[in-house]
Design a protein around this motif. Structure first.
Motif, PDB file in Angstrom:
ATOM      1  N   ARG A 194       0.841  -1.205   0.000  1.00 59.63           N
ATOM      2  CA  ARG A 194       0.000   0.000   0.000  1.00 59.63           C
ATOM      3  C   ARG A 194       0.874   1.252   0.000  1.00 59.63           C
ATOM      4  N   ARG A 195       1.912   1.274   0.812  1.00 57.92           N
ATOM      5  CA  ARG A 195       2.819   2.420   0.834  1.00 57.92           C
ATOM      6  C   ARG A 195       3.560   2.563  -0.487  1.00 57.92           C
ATOM      7  N   ALA A 196       3.911   1.431  -1.086  1.00 58.37           N
ATOM      8  CA  ALA A 196       4.610   1.488  -2.375  1.00 58.37           C
ATOM      9  C   ALA A 196       3.714   2.078  -3.462  1.00 58.37           C
ATOM     10  N   GLU A 197       2.442   1.698  -3.447  1.00 59.29           N
ATOM     11  CA  GLU A 197       1.510   2.281  -4.418  1.00 59.29           C
ATOM     12  C   GLU A 197       1.340   3.780  -4.168  1.00 59.29           C
ATOM     13  N   GLY A 198       1.293   4.171  -2.905  1.00 57.72           N
ATOM     14  CA  GLY A 198       1.153   5.585  -2.580  1.00 57.72           C
ATOM     15  C   GLY A 198       2.370   6.406  -3.006  1.00 57.72           C
ATOM     16  N   SER A 199       3.556   5.764  -2.993  1.00 61.39           N
ATOM     17  CA  SER A 199       4.770   6.500  -3.379  1.00 61.39           C
ATOM     18  C   SER A 199       4.770   6.878  -4.850  1.00 61.39           C
ATOM     19  N   LEU A 200       3.936   6.185  -5.659  1.00 62.52           N
ATOM     20  CA  LEU A 200       3.859   6.526  -7.081  1.00 62.52           C
ATOM     21  C   LEU A 200       3.214   7.891  -7.303  1.00 62.52           C
ATOM     22  N   LEU A 201       2.497   8.395  -6.307  1.00 65.67           N
ATOM     23  CA  LEU A 201       1.876   9.711  -6.405  1.00 65.67           C
ATOM     24  C   LEU A 201       2.843  10.829  -6.020  1.00 65.67           C
ATOM     25  N   MET A 202       4.015  10.466  -5.529  1.00 64.33           N
ATOM     26  CA  MET A 202       5.016  11.458  -5.135  1.00 64.33           C
ATOM     27  C   MET A 202       5.854  11.846  -6.359  1.00 64.33           C
ATOM     28  N   PRO A 203       6.461  13.043  -6.328  1.00 68.55           N
ATOM     29  CA  PRO A 203       7.220  13.517  -7.503  1.00 68.55           C
ATOM     30  C   PRO A 203       8.532  12.771  -7.708  1.00 68.55           C
ATOM     31  N   ASP A 204       8.975  12.755  -8.976  1.00 70.85           N
ATOM     32  CA  ASP A 204      10.296  12.239  -9.343  1.00 70.85           C
ATOM     33  C   ASP A 204      11.219  13.413  -9.626  1.00 70.85           C
ATOM     34  N   LEU A 205      12.503  13.237  -9.387  1.00 74.39           N
ATOM     35  CA  LEU A 205      13.505  14.282  -9.620  1.00 74.39           C
ATOM     36  C   LEU A 205      14.415  13.884 -10.763  1.00 74.39           C
ATOM     37  N   THR A 206      14.819  14.879 -11.550  1.00 72.90           N
ATOM     38  CA  THR A 206      15.726  14.643 -12.674  1.00 72.90           C
ATOM     39  C   THR A 206      16.871  15.644 -12.601  1.00 72.90           C
ATOM     40  N   ALA A 207      18.095  15.179 -12.784  1.00 78.65           N
ATOM     41  CA  ALA A 207      19.281  16.038 -12.813  1.00 78.65           C
ATOM     42  C   ALA A 207      20.078  15.707 -14.071  1.00 78.65           C
ATOM     43  N   GLY A 208      20.639  16.764 -14.717  1.00 76.90           N
ATOM     44  CA  GLY A 208      21.379  16.515 -15.947  1.00 76.90           C
ATOM     45  C   GLY A 208      22.559  17.460 -16.108  1.00 76.90           C
ATOM     46  N   TYR A 209      23.402  17.070 -17.003  1.00 80.55           N
ATOM     47  CA  TYR A 209      24.590  17.873 -17.350  1.00 80.55           C
ATOM     48  C   TYR A 209      24.704  17.911 -18.857  1.00 80.55           C
ATOM     49  N   PHE A 210      25.105  19.110 -19.394  1.00 78.44           N
ATOM     50  CA  PHE A 210      25.269  19.197 -20.840  1.00 78.44           C
ATOM     51  C   PHE A 210      26.539  19.970 -21.156  1.00 78.44           C
ATOM     52  N   ILE A 211      27.080  19.740 -22.338  1.00 78.87           N
ATOM     53  CA  ILE A 211      28.210  20.482 -22.885  1.00 78.87           C
ATOM     54  C   ILE A 211      27.969  20.646 -24.380  1.00 78.87           C
ATOM     55  N   GLN A 212      28.267  21.866 -24.897  1.00 79.97           N
ATOM     56  CA  GLN A 212      27.943  22.116 -26.291  1.00 79.97           C
ATOM     57  C   GLN A 212      28.916  23.111 -26.893  1.00 79.97           C
ATOM     58  N   SER A 213      28.783  23.260 -28.184  1.00 80.34           N
ATOM     59  CA  SER A 213      29.574  24.256 -28.913  1.00 80.34           C
ATOM     60  C   SER A 213      28.655  25.403 -29.336  1.00 80.34           C
ATOM     61  N   LEU A 214      29.244  26.616 -29.453  1.00 85.09           N
ATOM     62  CA  LEU A 214      28.548  27.793 -29.987  1.00 85.09           C
ATOM     63  C   LEU A 214      29.496  28.453 -30.979  1.00 85.09           C
ATOM     64  N   THR A 215      29.383  28.064 -32.202  1.00 83.92           N
ATOM     65  CA  THR A 215      30.310  28.568 -33.228  1.00 83.92           C
ATOM     66  C   THR A 215      29.987  30.024 -33.552  1.00 83.92           C
ATOM     67  N   GLY A 216      31.056  30.868 -33.545  1.00 85.29           N
ATOM     68  CA  GLY A 216      30.877  32.282 -33.890  1.00 85.29           C
ATOM     69  C   GLY A 216      31.508  33.182 -32.857  1.00 85.29           C
ATOM     70  N   ASN A 217      31.306  34.507 -33.054  1.00 83.27           N
ATOM     71  CA  ASN A 217      31.868  35.505 -32.136  1.00 83.27           C
ATOM     72  C   ASN A 217      30.983  35.634 -30.897  1.00 83.27           C
ATOM     73  N   GLN A 218      31.659  35.679 -29.756  1.00 82.34           N
ATOM     74  CA  GLN A 218      30.959  35.842 -28.488  1.00 82.34           C
ATOM     75  C   GLN A 218      31.579  37.018 -27.754  1.00 82.34           C
ATOM     76  N   ASP A 219      30.737  37.936 -27.259  1.00 81.07           N
ATOM     77  CA  ASP A 219      31.221  39.087 -26.480  1.00 81.07           C
ATOM     78  C   ASP A 219      31.201  38.740 -24.997  1.00 81.07           C
ATOM     79  N   PHE A 220      32.342  38.930 -24.362  1.00 81.75           N
ATOM     80  CA  PHE A 220      32.430  38.691 -22.918  1.00 81.75           C
ATOM     81  C   PHE A 220      33.289  39.781 -22.308  1.00 81.75           C
ATOM     82  N   ASN A 221      32.695  40.611 -21.426  1.00 82.92           N
ATOM     83  CA  ASN A 221      33.380  41.744 -20.816  1.00 82.92           C
ATOM     84  C   ASN A 221      33.913  42.732 -21.861  1.00 82.92           C
ATOM     85  N   GLY A 222      33.099  42.933 -22.895  1.00 78.88           N
ATOM     86  CA  GLY A 222      33.483  43.895 -23.922  1.00 78.88           C
ATOM     87  C   GLY A 222      34.495  43.394 -24.902  1.00 78.88           C
ATOM     88  N   VAL A 223      34.877  42.114 -24.768  1.00 76.34           N
ATOM     89  CA  VAL A 223      35.879  41.563 -25.682  1.00 76.34           C
ATOM     90  C   VAL A 223      35.189  40.545 -26.578  1.00 76.34           C
TER      91      VAL A 223
END
Length: 358
Positions: A194-223
């Motif tokens: 019964r408790r196990a069935e009730g736990s299905l009504l509780m929220p699930d958590l998701t955590a992730g990590y990503f890394i990507q490229s951004l080709t082109g000019n990027q301004d950072f601190n005026g540079v």
């Protein structure tokens, strides 16, 4: 199965390639993991309760096997004891046959006495053969129960006597009965589910990590700096899953609640049945104990007297063969009834040992 409590969903690996941010070709790689923290503990509780139930099933099986072994052993000794009495009776009937034949040959009596003597002896021999077959059947059963390679051999000194058993005054010791313990444990399993069935009504958590490229000019601190499509920009993501459509889970929770009530009713019924059986067997035990006292104190001595006096009287010609046979059969019936009383008493003891898990 206890190791399956911490059972996380598969880790998700994703890659995105192409014109993600601009017309330039970029790529994005990410990894994420979902966890259901409320379900882990509930699942572990269900598994632990099922472990206890499994241990009790093992104890129940051991209790039932022990009961079967005791029953079979007692039955085997019962038929062996019956044969001892029948063999003694057969010896008396052999003397009767010889005496009847001698009287018939000398013309002292007709053929009826001779025929009756032989018929009675043959009947005894058939009973002995039948009991021998039943003894062999019980030996085979014991061999299977004990998983023996060889045959069951009973010591020649083995005596068939009433088992020593102290009758308990109340049914509190029934708490150790594996069937009752298992029925009560099923209530705990149902509550955990019964408790196990009730736990299905509780929220699930998701955590992730990503890394990507951004080709082109990027301004950072005026540079302004130009970046190629090498993976260098990174970050993380978090999320929460909540059940907006919880109708099915709610129905399962209600069903689990009903199952708790079912298991509680079954445990109460099992307890009532065991208490009733205990009281019945206790009364049976007292009845058979009283019968044994009667047979050992009165009936068996009378049987020996009847058998001895009838034999002497017949040999001296004081009584007819009809009276002699009646005397022998009366003595035999008393001895058989005594053995039956031992058997019934021992069966009551075996039943009580099973109920009390002794």
């Amino acid at each position: 199965m206890r190791g399956t409590a911490f059972d996380l969903p598969k880790t998700e690996l994703n890659g995105t390639f192409g014109q993600i941010n601009t017309r330039a070709q970029d790529k994005n790689l990410s990894v994420s993991q979902t966890i259901s923290p409320f379900q882990i503990g509930a699942r572990r509780k269900v598994l632990m309760e099922n472990v206890k139930a499994g241990e009790l099933r093992l104890s129940q099986t051991r209790q039932e096997v022990t009961y079967s072994i005791r029953q079979s052993w007692n039955t085997m000794l019962y038929y062996m004891e019956l044969n001892k009495v029948l063999e003694e009776q057969n010896k008396l009937m052999q003397q009767f046959v010889r005496s009847a034949e001698l009287k018939f040959q000398t013309g002292e009596t007709g053929s009826l006495e001779n025929t009756t003597a032989k018929a009675k002896q043959q009947e005894l021999q058939q009973q002995i053969k039948r009991n021998n077959a039943l003894i062999e059947a019980e030996k085979l059963r014991l061999k299977a129960l004990l998983q023996l390679d060889g045959d069951v051999i009973v010591s020649g000194t083995e005596q068939y006597t009433a088992s020593v058993f102290a009758t308990l005054q109340d049914s509190t010791a029934l708490r150790q009965n594996s069937t009752l313990l298992l029925a009560e444990q099923q209530v705990n399993v149902a509550k955990a589910e019964r408790r196990a069935e009730g736990s299905l009504l509780m929220p699930d958590l998701t955590a992730g990590y990503f890394i990507q490229s951004l080709t082109g000019n990027q301004d950072f601190n005026g540079v302004s700096t130009y970046y190629d499509n090498t993976l260098r920009f990174q970050g993380f993501s978090v999320g929460i899953s909540v059940p907006l459509f919880w109708g099915a889970s709610s129905a399962r929770v209600k069903a689990a609640k009903t199952n708790i009530e079912v298991q509680q009713a079954n445990a109460a019924y099992t307890r009532t049945q065991l208490v009733s059986s205990f009281e019945q067997e206790k009364k049976q035990l007292e009845t058979f104990r009283s019968m044994l006292e009667y047979y050992t104190g009165t009936a068996l001595p009378n049987a020996n007297t009847i058998s001895g006096n009838a034999t002497k009287a017949y040999q001296n010609g004081d009584i007819s063969y009809v009276e002699y046979v009646q005397g022998l059969e009366t003595a035999l019936a008393i001895r058989i009834n005594y053995i039956d009383a031992i058997n019934n008493y021992n069966q009551a003891v075996i039943n009580l040992q099973y109920l009390l898990n002794l």
